[in-house]
Design an enzyme around this catalytic site. Structure first.
Site, PDB file in Angstrom:
ATOM      1  CG  ASP A 178      -1.862   1.133   1.411  1.00 49.08           C
ATOM      2  OD1 ASP A 178      -2.901   0.723   1.401  1.00 49.08           O
ATOM      3  OD2 ASP A 178      -1.326   2.353   1.552  1.00 49.08           O
ATOM      4  CG  HIS A 191      -8.211  12.127  -8.242  1.00 49.26           C
ATOM      5  ND1 HIS A 191      -8.358  11.436  -7.283  1.00 49.26           N
ATOM      6  CD2 HIS A 191      -8.411  11.158  -9.216  1.00 49.26           C
ATOM      7  CE1 HIS A 191      -8.959  10.442  -7.482  1.00 49.26           C
ATOM      8  NE2 HIS A 191      -9.073  10.256  -8.572  1.00 49.26           N
ATOM      9  CG  ASP A 195      -5.968   8.929 -11.502  1.00 52.90           C
ATOM     10  OD1 ASP A 195      -5.846   8.358 -10.081  1.00 52.90           O
ATOM     11  OD2 ASP A 195      -6.439   9.305 -11.950  1.00 52.90           O
ATOM     12  CD  GLU A 221      -3.686   3.762  -0.897  1.00 51.01           C
ATOM     13  OE1 GLU A 221      -4.754   2.909  -0.440  1.00 51.01           O
ATOM     14  OE2 GLU A 221      -2.872   3.978   0.038  1.00 51.01           O
TER      15      GLU A 221
HETATM   16  P1  GH3 Z   1      -1.427   5.019   4.570  1.00 48.26           P
HETATM   17  O1  GH3 Z   1       0.078   5.466   4.737  1.00 48.26           O
HETATM   18  O2  GH3 Z   1      -1.946   4.684   6.182  1.00 48.26           O
HETATM   19  O3  GH3 Z   1      -1.733   4.334   3.652  1.00 48.26           O
HETATM   20  O4  GH3 Z   1      -2.018   6.463   4.434  1.00 48.26           O
HETATM   21  P2  GH3 Z   1      -2.657   6.775   3.035  1.00 48.26           P
HETATM   22  O5  GH3 Z   1      -2.951   8.240   2.913  1.00 48.26           O
HETATM   23  O6  GH3 Z   1      -2.177   6.116   1.771  1.00 48.26           O
HETATM   24  O7  GH3 Z   1      -4.316   5.796   3.411  1.00 48.26           O
HETATM   25  P3  GH3 Z   1      -5.500   6.180   2.890  1.00 48.26           P
HETATM   26  O8  GH3 Z   1      -6.045   4.656   2.689  1.00 48.26           O
HETATM   27  O9  GH3 Z   1      -6.244   6.953   4.125  1.00 48.26           O
HETATM   28  O10 GH3 Z   1      -5.991   6.936   1.669  1.00 48.26           O
HETATM   29  C1  GH3 Z   1      -5.875   6.289   0.464  1.00 48.26           C
HETATM   30  C2  GH3 Z   1      -6.197   7.430  -0.624  1.00 48.26           C
HETATM   31  O11 GH3 Z   1      -6.126   6.956  -1.838  1.00 48.26           O
HETATM   32  C3  GH3 Z   1      -7.664   7.807  -0.474  1.00 48.26           C
HETATM   33  C4  GH3 Z   1      -8.238   7.980  -1.947  1.00 48.26           C
HETATM   34  O12 GH3 Z   1      -8.700   9.126  -2.166  1.00 48.26           O
HETATM   35  C5  GH3 Z   1      -7.095   7.527  -2.576  1.00 48.26           C
HETATM   36  N1  GH3 Z   1      -7.511   7.113  -3.765  1.00 48.26           N
HETATM   37  C6  GH3 Z   1      -8.052   5.487  -4.008  1.00 48.26           C
HETATM   38  N2  GH3 Z   1      -8.026   5.348  -5.413  1.00 48.26           N
HETATM   39  C7  GH3 Z   1      -7.499   6.273  -6.158  1.00 48.26           C
HETATM   40  C8  GH3 Z   1      -7.399   6.758  -7.327  1.00 48.26           C
HETATM   41  O13 GH3 Z   1      -7.677   5.875  -8.312  1.00 48.26           O
HETATM   42  N3  GH3 Z   1      -6.797   7.645  -7.738  1.00 48.26           N
HETATM   43  C9  GH3 Z   1      -6.225   8.626  -7.140  1.00 48.26           C
HETATM   44  N4  GH3 Z   1      -5.505   9.738  -7.339  1.00 48.26           N
HETATM   45  N5  GH3 Z   1      -6.476   8.562  -5.543  1.00 48.26           N
HETATM   46  C10 GH3 Z   1      -7.013   7.389  -5.081  1.00 48.26           C
HETATM   47 MG    MG Z   2      -1.844   4.309   1.758  1.00 54.21          MG
HETATM   48 MG    MG Z   3      -5.050   1.983   1.490  1.00 54.11          MG
END
Ligand code: GH3
Ligand code: MG
Ligand code: MG
Length: 310
Positions: A178, A191, A195, A221
């Site tokens: 992750d 965003h 991506d 992610e």
């Molecule tokens: P951690 O180190 O604990 O993993 O912190 P984090 O900020 O990575 O964790 P969290 O799971 O809170 O955040 C994941 C983020 O990923 C939230 C969401 O908006 C973003 N995300 C999910 N799918 C996509 C995507 O397809 N594109 C983009 N740009 N962002 C995405």
């Molecule tokens: Mg994360």
């Molecule tokens: Mg995550």
């Protein structure tokens, strides 16, 4: 430009085979010939003819048996069975063996041309449908952002690899990882930048993995790598290489270069007790959370059997 269709002529009698080959050739098709069933089936596999003209009366493997074998193949090859005039019984048996059409000997070249054209039309429609089906199947298994396998495909691979490992008692490792603090990337750079980071990380994992490994995007992610035939030290080496590789990426975004790290968790089955695919996923996930808790940008490994035994 599409090649001229290839027609395979199967007849044990050399004189009638040559005559048929001559007529088919004069209609403008490419030809190949076989004098027995075994040779015919090998040629079909190798040359992929567009159509088969098959004599019903042959020693050892007759036309019915050959037609049935052709129809059992995973590709659609139309079969026109050549029967005697008014030989209704052969037509009936040929029909149930899977022959697509019939022609009575002696063959009229005009009739032959019409039947071949009609069959080739069906063949090209069938091929186009099959191509569309395969394309849809691929799309259903692919993550559109990264082009790697999606969660649906990953779950199938996880199930299949778990069963294979259990059955042959070969080790199996699963890595889940992750991106660290990924929210900040989105919040700071937008965003689209997020991506781009996801794509770059997916590419890094794909480059690091072997052909026999499978890399999938299983969440926003979050990614998974299945490592068949891989024990715990092997999984640790892979995870560490991937961690370092991702930490060294410079991902272009507007005028800056983005840097990210990943946290990884792995679970390995070391051929001890039994396990379920879900155990592997759960254990890798728990290991990943261990990495997050302990400061991120690191790898934690769990052994499956040891945990079950304790
Ligand atoms: P951690 O180190 O604990 O993993 O912190 P984090 O900020 O990575 O964790 P969290 O799971 O809170 O955040 C994941 C983020 O990923 C939230 C969401 O908006 C973003 N995300 C999910 N799918 C996509 C995507 O397809 N594109 C983009 N740009 N962002 C995405
Ligand atoms: Mg994360
Ligand atoms: Mg995550």
């Amino acid at each position: 430009v599409a090649e001229n269709p290839l027609i395979l002529v199967i007849d044990d009698v050399s004189a009638s085979r040559s005559e048929l080959v001559r007529v088919v050739g004069s209609l403008g098709y490419r030809t190949a010939e076989a004098s027995n069933g075994l040779q015919a089936l090998q040629l079909i596999k190798r040359l992929r003819p567009s159509l088969v003209l098959l004599d019903v009366v042959m020693p050892v493997m007759d036309g019915f048996k050959i037609a049935a074998a052709v129809k059992a193949m995973p590709i659609f090859v139309p079969v026109i069975l050549l029967t005697g005039l008014d030989d209704v019984d052969s037509k009936r048996r040929g029909q149930s063996a899977g022959a697509d059409d019939f022609l009575a000997k002696p063959i009229s070249p005009i009739e032959l041309h019409i039947r071949i054209s009609a069959m080739l039309r069906i063949k090209s429609l069938t091929d186009a449908l099959e191509e569309a089906r395969a394309k849809l199947a691929e799309l259903a298994d692919t993550d559109p952002l990264t082009g790697i396998a999606n969660r649906r495909s990953f779950e199938r691979t996880l199930g299949a690899e778990s069963q294979r490992a259990l059955r042959y008692r070969h080790p199996l490792s699963l890595i889940i990882f992750d991106i660290d603090h990924f929210k900040r990337v989105n919040d700071t750079h937008g965003h689209a930048a997020g991506d781009a980071v996801i794509r770059a990380v997916a590419q890094a994992a794909r480059d690091e993995a072997r052909n026999t490994d499978s890399v999938a995007r299983i969440g926003g992610e979050e990614f998974a790598v299945m490592l068949p035939e891989t024990d715990m030290p092997g999984a640790c080496v892979f995870a560490e290489r991937l961690r370092v590789r991702v930490s060294m990426l410079s991902i272009p975004c507007d005028r800056s270069l983005l840097r990210v790290t990943i946290s990884l968790g792995s679970a390995t089955w070391a051929c001890e007790d039994g396990f379920a695919a879900a155990d592997l996923l759960l254990e890798a996930d728990e290991a990943l959370y261990g990495s997050k808790r302990n400061g991120r940008n690191r790898h934690t490994s769990h052994a499956l059997a040891a945990k079950l035994a304790s």
